[in-house]
Design a protein around this motif. Structure first.
Motif, short mmCIF file in Angstrom:
data_model
loop_
_atom_site.label_atom_id
_atom_site.label_comp_id
_atom_site.label_asym_id
_atom_site.label_seq_id
_atom_site.Cartn_x
_atom_site.Cartn_y
_atom_site.Cartn_z
N GLU A 83 0.87 -1.17 0.00
CA GLU A 83 0.00 0.00 0.00
C GLU A 83 0.91 1.22 0.00
O GLU A 83 1.89 1.26 0.74
N LEU A 130 0.61 5.54 0.07
CA LEU A 130 -0.18 6.77 0.14
C LEU A 130 0.73 7.90 -0.30
O LEU A 130 1.77 8.15 0.31
N LYS A 160 -3.97 6.89 -3.02
CA LYS A 160 -3.55 5.68 -2.32
C LYS A 160 -3.68 4.51 -3.30
O LYS A 160 -4.72 4.36 -3.94
N TYR A 206 -2.78 0.18 -4.08
CA TYR A 206 -2.52 -1.14 -3.53
C TYR A 206 -1.94 -2.00 -4.63
O TYR A 206 -2.22 -1.80 -5.81
N ASP A 230 -6.36 1.72 -7.20
CA ASP A 230 -6.75 2.71 -6.19
C ASP A 230 -7.80 2.12 -5.25
O ASP A 230 -8.12 0.93 -5.32
N TYR A 258 5.88 10.04 -1.65
CA TYR A 258 4.78 9.46 -0.91
C TYR A 258 4.89 9.76 0.58
O TYR A 258 5.95 10.08 1.09
#
Length: 78
Positions: free
Chosen positions: A10, A12, A18, A20, A36, A52
């Motif tokens: 993950e 962000l 965000k 995955y 997303d 990030y």
């Protein structure tokens, strides 16, 4: 040859995106499929070079890695 997935992750980004992903150790970043929160595919070009807020990777053995740096750290895991 089909590759087993060893990790899930993950990320962000500082702009709020965000994503995955699942992958395996040694996989090139541009061959991973990123999705997303809604499950929509996020092209690698959209995240390439972005800073990030956090980056979490969990292995299938339960080991968890967390990073709060630039995405280039991923290449160091290979």
């Amino acid at each position: 040859m089909e590759q087993d997935f060893d990790i899930e992750g993950e990320i962000l980004y500082k702009d709020g995106l965000k994503v995955y992903f699942t992958g395996y150790i040694g996989q090139k970043m541009d061959t991973i499929e990123y999705h997303d929160l809604n499950g929509a595919k996020v092209p690698f070009e959209r995240i390439l070079g972005k800073h990030y807020q956090y980056f979490k990777i969990t292995s299938t053995q339960g080991t968890r890695y967390e990073f709060d740096n630039f995405i280039g750290i991923w290449e160091k895991l290979h």
